[in-house]
Design a protein around this motif. Structure first.
Motif, PDB file in Angstrom:
ATOM      1  N   LYS B  92      -6.286   2.150  -6.742  1.00  0.00           N
ATOM      2  CA  LYS B  92      -6.751   0.934  -6.083  1.00  0.00           C
ATOM      3  C   LYS B  92      -7.290  -0.089  -7.086  1.00  0.00           C
ATOM      4  O   LYS B  92      -7.081  -1.285  -6.958  1.00  0.00           O
ATOM      5  CB  LYS B  92      -7.844   1.327  -5.092  1.00  0.00           C
ATOM      6  CG  LYS B  92      -8.377   0.191  -4.251  1.00  0.00           C
ATOM      7  CD  LYS B  92      -9.374   0.750  -3.249  1.00  0.00           C
ATOM      8  CE  LYS B  92     -10.137  -0.380  -2.580  1.00  0.00           C
ATOM      9  NZ  LYS B  92     -11.099   0.122  -1.604  1.00  0.00           N
ATOM     10  N   GLU B 120      -3.851   5.826   1.783  1.00  0.00           N
ATOM     11  CA  GLU B 120      -4.297   4.428   1.749  1.00  0.00           C
ATOM     12  C   GLU B 120      -3.397   3.517   0.912  1.00  0.00           C
ATOM     13  O   GLU B 120      -2.961   2.462   1.354  1.00  0.00           O
ATOM     14  CB  GLU B 120      -5.726   4.385   1.216  1.00  0.00           C
ATOM     15  CG  GLU B 120      -6.337   3.009   1.282  1.00  0.00           C
ATOM     16  CD  GLU B 120      -7.770   2.995   0.751  1.00  0.00           C
ATOM     17  OE1 GLU B 120      -8.538   3.883   1.149  1.00  0.00           O
ATOM     18  OE2 GLU B 120      -8.099   2.105  -0.046  1.00  0.00           O
ATOM     19  N   GLN B 121      -3.103   3.946  -0.346  1.00  0.00           N
ATOM     20  CA  GLN B 121      -2.304   3.071  -1.205  1.00  0.00           C
ATOM     21  C   GLN B 121      -0.832   3.039  -0.793  1.00  0.00           C
ATOM     22  O   GLN B 121      -0.135   2.084  -1.093  1.00  0.00           O
ATOM     23  CB  GLN B 121      -2.411   3.474  -2.684  1.00  0.00           C
ATOM     24  CG  GLN B 121      -3.818   3.455  -3.249  1.00  0.00           C
ATOM     25  CD  GLN B 121      -4.491   2.108  -3.135  1.00  0.00           C
ATOM     26  OE1 GLN B 121      -3.899   1.088  -3.457  1.00  0.00           O
ATOM     27  NE2 GLN B 121      -5.709   2.091  -2.661  1.00  0.00           N
ATOM     28  N   LYS B 123       0.097   2.749   2.186  1.00  0.00           N
ATOM     29  CA  LYS B 123       0.097   1.671   3.173  1.00  0.00           C
ATOM     30  C   LYS B 123      -0.096   0.311   2.514  1.00  0.00           C
ATOM     31  O   LYS B 123       0.625  -0.644   2.786  1.00  0.00           O
ATOM     32  CB  LYS B 123      -1.028   1.891   4.186  1.00  0.00           C
ATOM     33  CG  LYS B 123      -0.805   3.092   5.074  1.00  0.00           C
ATOM     34  CD  LYS B 123      -1.966   3.228   6.041  1.00  0.00           C
ATOM     35  CE  LYS B 123      -1.722   4.372   7.022  1.00  0.00           C
ATOM     36  NZ  LYS B 123      -2.871   4.556   7.924  1.00  0.00           N
ATOM     37  N   ARG B 124      -1.096   0.254   1.625  1.00  0.00           N
ATOM     38  CA  ARG B 124      -1.407  -1.024   0.992  1.00  0.00           C
ATOM     39  C   ARG B 124      -0.204  -1.540   0.198  1.00  0.00           C
ATOM     40  O   ARG B 124       0.149  -2.705   0.259  1.00  0.00           O
ATOM     41  CB  ARG B 124      -2.626  -0.869   0.086  1.00  0.00           C
ATOM     42  CG  ARG B 124      -3.074  -2.167  -0.528  1.00  0.00           C
ATOM     43  CD  ARG B 124      -4.375  -2.006  -1.277  1.00  0.00           C
ATOM     44  NE  ARG B 124      -5.534  -2.199  -0.427  1.00  0.00           N
ATOM     45  CZ  ARG B 124      -6.567  -1.375  -0.367  1.00  0.00           C
ATOM     46  NH1 ARG B 124      -6.578  -0.287  -1.086  1.00  0.00           N
ATOM     47  NH2 ARG B 124      -7.590  -1.640   0.415  1.00  0.00           N
ATOM     48  N   TYR B 127       2.498  -2.790   2.456  1.00  0.00           N
ATOM     49  CA  TYR B 127       2.137  -4.104   2.967  1.00  0.00           C
ATOM     50  C   TYR B 127       2.384  -5.188   1.917  1.00  0.00           C
ATOM     51  O   TYR B 127       2.924  -6.250   2.216  1.00  0.00           O
ATOM     52  CB  TYR B 127       0.664  -4.075   3.387  1.00  0.00           C
ATOM     53  CG  TYR B 127       0.215  -5.274   4.162  1.00  0.00           C
ATOM     54  CD1 TYR B 127       1.078  -5.904   5.057  1.00  0.00           C
ATOM     55  CD2 TYR B 127      -1.058  -5.773   4.025  1.00  0.00           C
ATOM     56  CE1 TYR B 127       0.668  -7.006   5.781  1.00  0.00           C
ATOM     57  CE2 TYR B 127      -1.492  -6.871   4.750  1.00  0.00           C
ATOM     58  CZ  TYR B 127      -0.616  -7.483   5.623  1.00  0.00           C
ATOM     59  OH  TYR B 127      -1.029  -8.570   6.332  1.00  0.00           O
ATOM     60  N   ASP B 351      -7.457  -5.952   6.327  1.00  0.00           N
ATOM     61  CA  ASP B 351      -7.618  -4.910   5.327  1.00  0.00           C
ATOM     62  C   ASP B 351      -6.232  -4.321   5.118  1.00  0.00           C
ATOM     63  O   ASP B 351      -5.650  -3.740   6.035  1.00  0.00           O
ATOM     64  CB  ASP B 351      -8.597  -3.850   5.851  1.00  0.00           C
ATOM     65  CG  ASP B 351      -8.798  -2.742   4.826  1.00  0.00           C
ATOM     66  OD1 ASP B 351      -7.892  -2.549   3.990  1.00  0.00           O
ATOM     67  OD2 ASP B 351      -9.848  -2.092   4.870  1.00  0.00           O
ATOM     68  N   SER B 352      -5.695  -4.486   3.922  1.00  0.00           N
ATOM     69  CA  SER B 352      -4.302  -4.116   3.711  1.00  0.00           C
ATOM     70  C   SER B 352      -4.069  -2.609   3.787  1.00  0.00           C
ATOM     71  O   SER B 352      -2.943  -2.151   3.810  1.00  0.00           O
ATOM     72  CB  SER B 352      -3.814  -4.668   2.371  1.00  0.00           C
ATOM     73  OG  SER B 352      -4.683  -4.265   1.338  1.00  0.00           O
ATOM     74  N   ALA B 353      -5.129  -1.818   3.823  1.00  0.00           N
ATOM     75  CA  ALA B 353      -4.936  -0.371   3.873  1.00  0.00           C
ATOM     76  C   ALA B 353      -4.662   0.127   5.285  1.00  0.00           C
ATOM     77  O   ALA B 353      -3.906   1.052   5.489  1.00  0.00           O
ATOM     78  CB  ALA B 353      -6.151   0.342   3.312  1.00  0.00           C
ATOM     79  N   ASN B 367      -8.599  -7.376  -2.915  1.00  0.00           N
ATOM     80  CA  ASN B 367      -7.655  -6.530  -2.186  1.00  0.00           C
ATOM     81  C   ASN B 367      -7.500  -6.906  -0.709  1.00  0.00           C
ATOM     82  O   ASN B 367      -6.815  -6.214   0.030  1.00  0.00           O
ATOM     83  CB  ASN B 367      -7.985  -5.035  -2.308  1.00  0.00           C
ATOM     84  CG  ASN B 367      -7.901  -4.546  -3.741  1.00  0.00           C
ATOM     85  OD1 ASN B 367      -7.318  -5.223  -4.589  1.00  0.00           O
ATOM     86  ND2 ASN B 367      -8.461  -3.396  -4.008  1.00  0.00           N
TER      87      ASN B 367
END
Lengths: 266, 463
Positions: B92, B120-121, B123-124, B127, B351-353, B367
């Motif tokens: 991150k 999480e990453q 998904k981020r 995105y 929230d990009s996550a 972020n």
């Protein structure tokens, strides 16, 4: 678009950005194939003109033919050429016997620092390529150097969509890398296509040739019969050995180039 | 000559991006002699097991900590084309480096650990790819060896990723089960994964289609610089879309002045041309000499004009340590244009996550991804990103550093009644006199304007 056309267009774009956005600009010319291609690209970008000086950091240990060639080409092309030597280090007798990395640092890195300071350069155009070695593969196109020329490689700024770093505090300078994306074969294919004059040390004589040029003491030849551009390209397509395998300073330490470059080496 | 393609590899930290890549390079014979030996020596010296990842993670810190800090670009070839692969960090903390890598890619490999599943990453990064306009994506379900090559686990992870990406309009081309460590489905189809009928990674890469032909689109030629080294006055730049020929009638935005292309100058004879197309760095001489500025965009007369505005609605991601705040001065850089900029309004922050909207819309933090309106000090010419990428994306500098990036969605709607009223009033101010605003229910009914006669006196000192 052809691959070489794409590379050429991108490099010209980068050179023009550097010229427009950075104040005092200079281009390192080491007489080798990469920086000679870069010189050619600069001529193309600016329609035959060269709106900045060229710089050669002379260690006084270069292969003598390189120096002859340098002076001949500079005269032919009418280059505004700055030749700089770290005289103190030469007088002190620094040599690879002091350790190759220490020698590189004194004669090349420190020599370069002196030029940057003496002329107050905001930007230095350098012909390094990502495929040469690991720490160069991590470089940005516009790469900032702080007052002490240090490269903060673990904290590089974002670089996207050809929006390069053009804002920086006074005293810092930017290393501009227009041919970062080229590989060794691209360079030779381009030399062939554009008919760029190149020093003949690269062409095989008596079964040996230089693949990478540097100081005489630390640069080895490779076994080769490639005495034409076509044969060099063919040879490189089938070789498995690294381009800088003949450069002895690289072999001093697993992270030799990273350590040198962190302190400001090109 | 073969074509070339830039591919970025993204995904959560430790899901094995660098390992998949190291393996790919090894299997395609892309590594120079001695590289494997060098890495073996490092592994031996540090007392760690051999890692394919060390082939890419060249920095000492990266190898000692077993983590990718910054992007690496490395090339390999298949029979079909040359690839430049961009290895992006998954941590991150290094999202800005991941974005730098992804922004220069045309296609992406999104690596997901079969055992850990979507994190999480994953998904981020998924995105970010959608935001950066990268549509050619393969999802690699990695470390299949750790789950005994179980088809059900593969399906579950693929399904999870699919469900996350679908609302973003991202449809990966395929989901490939692989093991970077063992080389399953990297260069060749693996007998360990007999139930998988699709392509190996390399087969899948070679199936990717090249770029759309940008030279067929409307001309977009941003002015990079104007040279006057000799008797020629040359407008230099790179053609971002379309083509331009000697004799073409052109319009230069935002000003809107018209002229004609007189010449396309060159240095070497082999570069002599009457027509130049998208991707080329070139220059033109025009028939009417007037002052031109870097940042203006040259368009062909009759083609769809760009947007000309000092307020743009954008989608942006923030990479700066300091949040993006109202009232703060920034610099926006779009193609070759630059303008002082400020944040005017935030429509939403995501929230990009987890793609959840945030309620607090007072600032855009590191972020975050936001939809916002940005105000510019000067009018610029630009395009909606989906219509022309090169003139529809921008970065924002905060002080010395690029801190944000984004894409142009369009012009902001003036849905704010107060703002709309103010604009209307400002446009109708009397030169010298009184203005009465008659309002009802918050809406302007009419303006009553009284102009006063001006008498400036004999010596101009006024009354």
């Amino acid at each position: 678009m052809e691959h070489l056309d794409m590379l050429e267009a991108e490099s010209i774009y980068i050179l023009r950005e550097a010229y427009k956005k950075l104040g005092k600009l200079g281009m390192l010319w080491s007489i080798g194939k990469d920086s000679t291609v870069l010189l050619w690209l600069a001529k193309k970008a600016f329609y035959g003109h060269s709106p900045f000086p060229f710089i050669h950091v002379d260690t006084k240990r270069k292969i003598p033919a390189m120096i002859e060639y340098r002076d001949k080409i500079a005269k032919e092309l009418g280059l505004d050429l700055i030749v700089h030597t770290n005289e103190e280090a030469v007088k002190a007798g620094i040599s690879p016997e002091n350790g190759r990395l220490a020698c590189c640092k004194a004669l090349k890195t420190d020599g370069l620092k002196q030029v940057v300071q003496k002329y107050g350069f905001d930007g230095l155009i350098v012909g390094v390529r990502r495929d040469e070695e690991g720490s160069r593969s991590k470089e940005r196109v516009f790469s900032e150097r702080k007052e002490d020329d240090a490269w903060d490689y673990a904290n590089q700024p974002p670089e996207l969509w050809d929006q390069f770093k053009t804002d920086f505090p006074k005293g810092h300078h930017i290393r501009v890398h227009p041919i970062l994306a080229w590989n060794e074969i691209d360079i030779w294919e381009y030399i062939k296509r554009e008919n760029i004059p190149i020093i003949d040390l690269y062409f095989a004589k008596n079964g040996k040739r230089y693949r990478s040029l540097g100081c005489e003491c630390c640069t080895g030849q490779i076994d080769s019969d490639a005495d034409t551009l076509e044969k060099i390209i063919e040879e490189l397509k089938h070789t498995k050995s690294g381009e800088r395998a003949g450069r002895k300073q690289d072999q001093e330490d697993s992270y030799a180039m990273q350590k040198l470059r962190k302190e400001g080496y090109m | 000559m073969k074509d070339s393609l830039n591919i970025v590899v993204v995904g959560h930290v430790d899901h094995g991006k660098s390992t998949v890549l190291g393996r790919l390079l090894y299997d395609t014979d892309a590594l120079p002699l001695g590289t494997i030996e060098k890495v073996k020596k490092i592994a031996h010296d540090t007392g760690k097991p051999f890692e394919y990842a060390y082939l890419l993670d060249a920095f000492e810190e990266e190898q000692k900590q077993g983590i990718t800090i910054d992007i690496t670009q490395i090339q390999f070839s298949t029979a079909k084309r040359d690839y430049t692969i961009i290895d992006a960090p998954g941590h991150k903390e290094f999202l800005k480096n991941m974005i730098s890598g992804a922004a220069n890619a045309k296609a992406a490999l999104l690596v997901v650990d079969a055992k850990e599943g979507v994190q999480e990453q994953s998904k981020r990064h998924g995105y970010m790819l959608s935001l950066l306009g990268i549509r050619k994506i393969y999802v690699l379900i990695n470390k299949m060896d750790l789950v005994d090559y179980d088809e059900k686990i593969y399906q579950k992870v693929a399904e999870d990723m699919k469900n996350f990406l679908l609302p973003l309009g991202v449809k990966p081309l395929d989901y490939i089960p692989v093991s970077g460590l063992n080389g399953d489905n990297i260069a060749n189809k693996s007998p360990n994964i007999g139930w998988y009928k699709g392509n190996s990674l390399i087969e899948a890469l070679d199936l990717l289609e090249g770029d759309e032909n940008l030279s067929q689109k409307s001309l977009r030629f941003p002015i990079q610089d104007v040279y006057k080294f000799d008797e020629r006055r040359i407008i230099a730049g790179r053609i971002e879309a379309g083509k331009i020929a000697v004799g073409d009638e052109i319009v230069i935005y935002p000003g809107g002045r018209k002229t004609k292309v007189a010449k396309i100058p060159y240095w070497q004879d082999r570069d002599k041309k009457d027509i130049v197309s998208a991707g080329e760095s070139t220059g033109i001489q025009v028939s009417d000499e007037f002052f031109n500025n870097r940042g203006e965009i040259i368009v062909k007369s009759g083609d769809k004009p760009p947007l000309v505005t000092n307020r743009i609605k954008v989608s942006l991601f923030w990479m700066g340590k300091n949040p993006m705040r109202f009232g703060q001065k920034y610099k926006l850089k779009l193609a070759t244009a630059e303008s002082a900029a400020e944040l005017l309004s935030i429509e939403k922050i995501i929230d990009s996550a987890n793609l959840l909207k945030r309620d607090d819309k007072t600032e855009i933090c590191q972020n975050d991804v936001a939809e916002a309106v940005i105000g510019l000090k000067e009018e610029i010419a630009c395009d909606i990103f989906d219509e022309c990428q090169a003139t529809g994306r921008f970065v924002i500098a905060d002080g010395y550093d690029v801190a944000g990036g984004g894409i142009v969605l369009g012009l902001p709607k003036e849905d704010n009644a107060m703002e709309k009223n103010m604009r209307y009033i400002m446009e109708h101010l009397p030169k010298n006199g009184e203005l009465t605003i008659v309002m009802e229910d918050g809406k302007i009914q009419r303006l009553e304007r009284v102009e006063k006669e001006i008498f400036s006196g004999l010596f101009g000192e006024g009354i």
